[in-house]
Design a protein around this motif. Sequence first.
Motif, PDB file in Angstrom:
ATOM      1  N   SER A   1       0.835  -1.199   0.000  1.00 37.50           N
ATOM      2  CA  SER A   1       0.000   0.000   0.000  1.00 37.50           C
ATOM      3  C   SER A   1       0.875   1.256   0.000  1.00 37.50           C
ATOM      4  N   GLU A   2       0.529   2.203  -0.871  1.00 31.28           N
ATOM      5  CA  GLU A   2       1.255   3.480  -0.890  1.00 31.28           C
ATOM      6  C   GLU A   2       0.954   4.279   0.375  1.00 31.28           C
ATOM      7  N   ALA A   3       1.909   5.096   0.777  1.00 31.40           N
ATOM      8  CA  ALA A   3       1.727   5.952   1.952  1.00 31.40           C
ATOM      9  C   ALA A   3       0.505   6.850   1.759  1.00 31.40           C
ATOM     10  N   HIS A   4      -0.291   6.950   2.805  1.00 34.36           N
ATOM     11  CA  HIS A   4      -1.493   7.781   2.758  1.00 34.36           C
ATOM     12  C   HIS A   4      -2.009   7.986   4.183  1.00 34.36           C
ATOM     13  N   ILE A   5      -2.922   8.946   4.311  1.00 30.67           N
ATOM     14  CA  ILE A   5      -3.642   9.169   5.562  1.00 30.67           C
ATOM     15  C   ILE A   5      -5.115   8.950   5.237  1.00 30.67           C
ATOM     16  N   THR A   6      -5.712   7.923   5.810  1.00 28.05           N
ATOM     17  CA  THR A   6      -7.096   7.594   5.486  1.00 28.05           C
ATOM     18  C   THR A   6      -8.054   8.611   6.087  1.00 28.05           C
ATOM     19  N   ILE A   7      -8.929   9.133   5.238  1.00 29.84           N
ATOM     20  CA  ILE A   7     -10.015   9.986   5.709  1.00 29.84           C
ATOM     21  C   ILE A   7     -11.240   9.110   5.963  1.00 29.84           C
ATOM     22  N   LEU A   8     -11.621   8.330   4.950  1.00 31.41           N
ATOM     23  CA  LEU A   8     -12.770   7.444   5.088  1.00 31.41           C
ATOM     24  C   LEU A   8     -12.776   6.408   3.975  1.00 31.41           C
ATOM     25  N   GLU A   9     -13.612   5.386   4.144  1.00 31.67           N
ATOM     26  CA  GLU A   9     -13.883   4.393   3.118  1.00 31.67           C
ATOM     27  C   GLU A   9     -15.395   4.320   2.943  1.00 31.67           C
ATOM     28  N   PHE A  10     -15.833   3.926   1.740  1.00 33.12           N
ATOM     29  CA  PHE A  10     -17.266   3.814   1.486  1.00 33.12           C
ATOM     30  C   PHE A  10     -17.507   2.871   0.307  1.00 33.12           C
ATOM     31  N   ASP A  11     -18.740   2.419   0.180  1.00 29.18           N
ATOM     32  CA  ASP A  11     -19.163   1.586  -0.941  1.00 29.18           C
ATOM     33  C   ASP A  11     -20.026   2.436  -1.854  1.00 29.18           C
ATOM     34  N   ALA A  12     -19.904   2.206  -3.175  1.00 26.98           N
ATOM     35  CA  ALA A  12     -20.701   2.999  -4.117  1.00 26.98           C
ATOM     36  C   ALA A  12     -20.798   2.312  -5.471  1.00 26.98           C
ATOM     37  N   PHE A  13     -21.956   2.505  -6.114  1.00 30.91           N
ATOM     38  CA  PHE A  13     -22.068   2.223  -7.537  1.00 30.91           C
ATOM     39  C   PHE A  13     -21.351   3.363  -8.252  1.00 30.91           C
ATOM     40  N   GLU A  14     -21.064   3.184  -9.511  1.00 30.07           N
ATOM     41  CA  GLU A  14     -20.377   4.235 -10.268  1.00 30.07           C
ATOM     42  C   GLU A  14     -21.173   5.543 -10.254  1.00 30.07           C
ATOM     43  N   SER A  15     -22.493   5.460 -10.344  1.00 28.50           N
ATOM     44  CA  SER A  15     -23.325   6.673 -10.327  1.00 28.50           C
ATOM     45  C   SER A  15     -23.234   7.389  -8.978  1.00 28.50           C
ATOM     46  N   GLU A  16     -23.104   6.627  -7.890  1.00 28.26           N
ATOM     47  CA  GLU A  16     -22.966   7.229  -6.565  1.00 28.26           C
ATOM     48  C   GLU A  16     -21.576   7.822  -6.365  1.00 28.26           C
ATOM     49  N   LEU A  17     -20.594   7.256  -7.026  1.00 23.13           N
ATOM     50  CA  LEU A  17     -19.231   7.768  -6.936  1.00 23.13           C
ATOM     51  C   LEU A  17     -19.154   9.201  -7.439  1.00 23.13           C
ATOM     52  N   ALA A  18     -19.978   9.546  -8.408  1.00 24.94           N
ATOM     53  CA  ALA A  18     -19.971  10.906  -8.958  1.00 24.94           C
ATOM     54  C   ALA A  18     -20.221  11.957  -7.869  1.00 24.94           C
ATOM     55  N   MET A  19     -21.083  11.636  -6.903  1.00 23.68           N
ATOM     56  CA  MET A  19     -21.347  12.575  -5.806  1.00 23.68           C
ATOM     57  C   MET A  19     -20.108  12.729  -4.914  1.00 23.68           C
ATOM     58  N   ALA A  20     -19.411  11.637  -4.669  1.00 25.88           N
ATOM     59  CA  ALA A  20     -18.196  11.694  -3.845  1.00 25.88           C
ATOM     60  C   ALA A  20     -17.112  12.502  -4.551  1.00 25.88           C
ATOM     61  N   ILE A  21     -17.021  12.359  -5.858  1.00 22.42           N
ATOM     62  CA  ILE A  21     -16.045  13.134  -6.633  1.00 22.42           C
ATOM     63  C   ILE A  21     -16.379  14.619  -6.543  1.00 22.42           C
ATOM     64  N   ARG A  22     -17.652  14.941  -6.718  1.00 20.44           N
ATOM     65  CA  ARG A  22     -18.075  16.353  -6.671  1.00 20.44           C
ATOM     66  C   ARG A  22     -17.813  16.937  -5.277  1.00 20.44           C
ATOM     67  N   TYR A  23     -18.148  16.190  -4.253  1.00 20.55           N
ATOM     68  CA  TYR A  23     -17.922  16.648  -2.880  1.00 20.55           C
ATOM     69  C   TYR A  23     -16.433  16.914  -2.650  1.00 20.55           C
ATOM     70  N   THR A  24     -15.580  15.992  -3.083  1.00 19.32           N
ATOM     71  CA  THR A  24     -14.138  16.125  -2.883  1.00 19.32           C
ATOM     72  C   THR A  24     -13.594  17.333  -3.636  1.00 19.32           C
ATOM     73  N   LYS A  25     -14.055  17.545  -4.857  1.00 14.81           N
ATOM     74  CA  LYS A  25     -13.624  18.719  -5.638  1.00 14.81           C
ATOM     75  C   LYS A  25     -13.990  20.015  -4.914  1.00 14.81           C
ATOM     76  N   LEU A  26     -15.223  20.095  -4.436  1.00 14.12           N
ATOM     77  CA  LEU A  26     -15.667  21.302  -3.741  1.00 14.12           C
ATOM     78  C   LEU A  26     -14.894  21.519  -2.445  1.00 14.12           C
ATOM     79  N   PHE A  27     -14.629  20.450  -1.727  1.00 16.18           N
ATOM     80  CA  PHE A  27     -13.857  20.562  -0.490  1.00 16.18           C
ATOM     81  C   PHE A  27     -12.460  21.102  -0.792  1.00 16.18           C
ATOM     82  N   CYS A  28     -11.804  20.542  -1.782  1.00 12.46           N
ATOM     83  CA  CYS A  28     -10.431  20.939  -2.118  1.00 12.46           C
ATOM     84  C   CYS A  28     -10.365  22.338  -2.713  1.00 12.46           C
TER      85      CYS A  28
END
Length: 192
Positions: A43-70
């Motif tokens: 495993s590459e070095a990282h700091i875990t924020i969270l893990e979750f399960d998603a269909f590809e369509s649900e992943l789009a919301m996580a991507i959007r949330y992460t973009k807005l946060f950053c």
Amino acid sequence: MNTNLKRDRYSIIVYPSPLIRYYIKGLKNILAKRVGWYSSRNSEAHITILEFDAFESELAMAIRYTKLFCYAQKQFHVSFDKIVNSHINTCVFALPDESSKPNLNKVLKMFRKNFKGINVKFGTNAHISIARNMNDKQLNSVDNIFDEIDLNFECDTIAIRKLNSMKGQFEVIYQFNFLGYPPIEGQLDLFE
């Protein structure tokens, strides 16, 4: 037609610089020579924020949330100065120094606050795992091989990883840099 009715597993992480990832890989190599195989070996070095399960369509919301946060998150400097061999947690991990810990944990807490998803599992306080699920013999043999460390990097990237079930490893599929722009009013409230 997509017949995949199973959600995929994802993780969202603070992603250190390539130099830090390379350094941690070196520590993992030293450890492997001493104890053999262990969990998190590849495993590459990282700091875990969270893990979750998603269909590809649900992943789009996580991507959007992460973009807005950053978009509104400012980068900051962090230092890791300690390696812990935990017999209680059966793992070896690096910890941030006392001045970096509050800033890192604040980012983790802020990100988690409004994140909505299926089967969300939050990480713990900020740390970089080196080895997990070690047995007592392995842990005893690594006592004192790592003393102090001095890792310094700019905390400026969050990545989304997808679990590759064939390899049993998460792989980075998206990266987002902290941009430090003024937040858009209510931008993360969309996810509450």
